[in-house]
Motif scaffolding. Structure first.
Motif: not given
Length: 260
Positions: A191-217
């Protein structure tokens, strides 16, 4: 720039050699400094000329010089992958004050992903120091010596770390079987890294984790290699999602706003 990228890649090879030590020793509570690297079968120390990243493994043809025990292919692959990662990050970020922070994130991403895949753990020995190291390097980037300071980005980093840590903690409380406390602690770092990059990065980074993890499962279940109750390490997907947020967060954010 090509020379800088090449030097970063060579540095990454050396870091990858150290990451192999981290991945093996840290989960076992062993020191990463001593004793020197040795063959786990015969106990002979690895000679300096054989400890050159990738090249040493090729010279030895993947076997211990003393006893002939096979040396896992993962060692040179981790070294090579770290070299490639460092080269790519340097090429994308350029020579900037953000570069050291991103290279550090690349290094711990490789180490933590492998440890989580091997042991289903995200060790405090790697995660907790990353709060201080990552924050310090990003503070240097925000200070931007010789240029215009970017203190707003540093403030976003603090907010991002707190938000992502809180969100993951709430998820752990609501659904304890979905993740471990190590994931929660890692979320704060990302969150520290993503927040530094911007709010869009924070939201996309958070959502992508669940999207990629769900697809893998889902792929594992379709392939018959996992069931609905199978435990899947989430740390690697958190890290992959964070990098997705850093790399394409702004692009995805602008695309989404255009749809609205």
């Amino acid at each position: 720039m090509i020379i800088v990228v090449a030097l970063a890649a060579l540095f990454g090879l050396a870091v990858g050699s150290f990451l192999n030590v981290v991945v093996w020793r840290v989960p076992r509570g062993e020191s990463v400094v001593s004793p020197p690297s040795a063959c786990p079968r015969c106990g002979h120390r690895i000679r300096a000329r054989h400890n050159v990243p990738v090249v040493g493994w090729l010279v030895l043809r993947g076997r211990c010089h003393d006893c002939g025990e096979p040396i896992a292919r993962r060692y040179p692959l981790v070294e090579a992958a770290t070299g490639v990662a460092f080269g790519l990050v340097t090429w994308l970020a350029g020579v900037s004050w953000e570069l050291p922070a991103l290279l550090y994130l690349a290094a711990i991403s490789i180490a933590l992903a492998l440890i989580d895949l091997d042991c289903r753990r995200l060790p405090d020995a790697v995660v907790l120091p990353s709060y201080a190291v990552g924050s310090g390097l990003l503070a240097l980037a925000a200070w931007n010596p010789g240029g215009e300071p970017e203190w707003a980005a540093l403030l976003r980093a603090g907010i991002g770390g707190f938000v992502l840590l809180s969100v993951y903690f709430l998820l752990l409380v609501v659904y304890p079987g979905g993740m471990g406390f190590g994931d929660v602690k890692l979320a704060g770092v990302l969150g520290i890294y993503l927040g530094y990059a911007g709010w869009a990065a924070l939201v996309v980074g958070w959502f992508s984790a669940f999207l990629l993890g769900g697809l893998y499962a889902l792929v594992l279940m379709v392939a018959g290699r996992a069931g609905r109750r199978t435990s899947v390490p989430f740390g690697p997907w958190m890290l992959a999602g964070a990098w997705a947020g850093l790399l394409v967060g702004d692009v995805v954010g602008r695309w989404y706003v255009s749809l609205l």
